[in-house]
Scaffold this active site. Sequence first.
Site, short mmCIF file in Angstrom:
data_model
loop_
_atom_site.label_atom_id
_atom_site.label_comp_id
_atom_site.label_asym_id
_atom_site.label_seq_id
_atom_site.Cartn_x
_atom_site.Cartn_y
_atom_site.Cartn_z
N HIS A 59 -30.70 -7.21 -48.07
CA HIS A 59 -30.33 -6.02 -47.29
C HIS A 59 -30.98 -4.77 -47.89
O HIS A 59 -31.09 -4.64 -49.11
CB HIS A 59 -28.81 -5.86 -47.26
N GLU B 198 -33.97 -5.40 -39.60
CA GLU B 198 -33.17 -4.18 -39.77
C GLU B 198 -34.08 -3.06 -40.25
O GLU B 198 -34.20 -2.83 -41.47
CB GLU B 198 -32.08 -4.42 -40.83
P1 PGA Z 1 -25.20 -0.21 -39.03
O1 PGA Z 1 -25.52 -1.17 -40.26
O2 PGA Z 1 -24.83 -1.06 -37.85
O3 PGA Z 1 -24.03 0.64 -39.49
O4 PGA Z 1 -26.40 0.59 -38.76
C1 PGA Z 1 -26.26 -2.34 -40.09
C2 PGA Z 1 -26.58 -2.94 -41.45
O5 PGA Z 1 -26.89 -2.19 -42.37
O6 PGA Z 1 -26.52 -4.17 -41.62
#
Ligand code: PGA
Length: 256
Positions: free
Chosen positions: A92, A164
């Site tokens: 992440h 992401e």
């Molecule tokens: P968010 O986070 O939906 O609050 O943007 C997603 C993540 O970081 O996995």
Amino acid sequence: MRLFFGGNWKMNKTTAEARTYLDTFLGPLSSYDADIVLFCPYMILPAASQKAKGTPLSLGAQNLYPKPSGAYTGEISPAMVKEFATYVLLGHSERRIYLGETDSFINEKVRVALREDLKVVLCVGETAKERKEGKSSAVVRKQLRACLKDIPGNNLNSIIIAYEPVWAISTFPGAKPAQPADAEEMHALIKGWFTKQYGKETRVIYGGSVKPDNCEELIVHQHIDGFLPGGASLDPESFLRIINRSLEARKRAKKP
Ligand code: PGA
């Protein structure tokens, strides 16, 4: 492909709060044909796994340390995770940015997690600067190559990629969700990379400011196989709405 919804709670909720959440969240799950996972803080996993027993909910840890045991103060081994969870979230961007995790360290973790029969959700994504410079595809390809180094193709059923983009994660300043067409383009690129590398695809989910209001326009795209909401997964009603609306939108779009 079967849709996947993972709630990334990050460092939020106590065990008592998690119990209250699950009282609302678990009931409707049996009516959804999808993989649904909560990535809880470690401390919550024992209580959550007890409550989730016999329900369609799976649990995931948000990290692990790539050693079986030993003198690694403060760390959690794969076997400890496996006692309570079937998934682990790795790579992440918050861990890459705040804790300095590198692709090669993430690769070690992916290898160990798969060896221990955990399912891996591996996060990749470019920063705002990299996108502005036109480097998004190159950055994501490099992350895939490095994080999946020496991972044989027979593991693909246990690997899900979460695209992401860092600039879309709701808690980073100035964040905004990816335009559906931009997300789709990156998902297609990731799936193309897998096909080239392994001869088959894996599921690719999107994360970054996913909300009940924008999930439908994203999920109708061919290469988007689900979501990893952070902020919007903290409220059970909002996460359920994302799941429900996405499944309905997919049905309407007649996506296989
Ligand atoms: P968010 O986070 O939906 O609050 O943007 C997603 C993540 O970081 O996995």
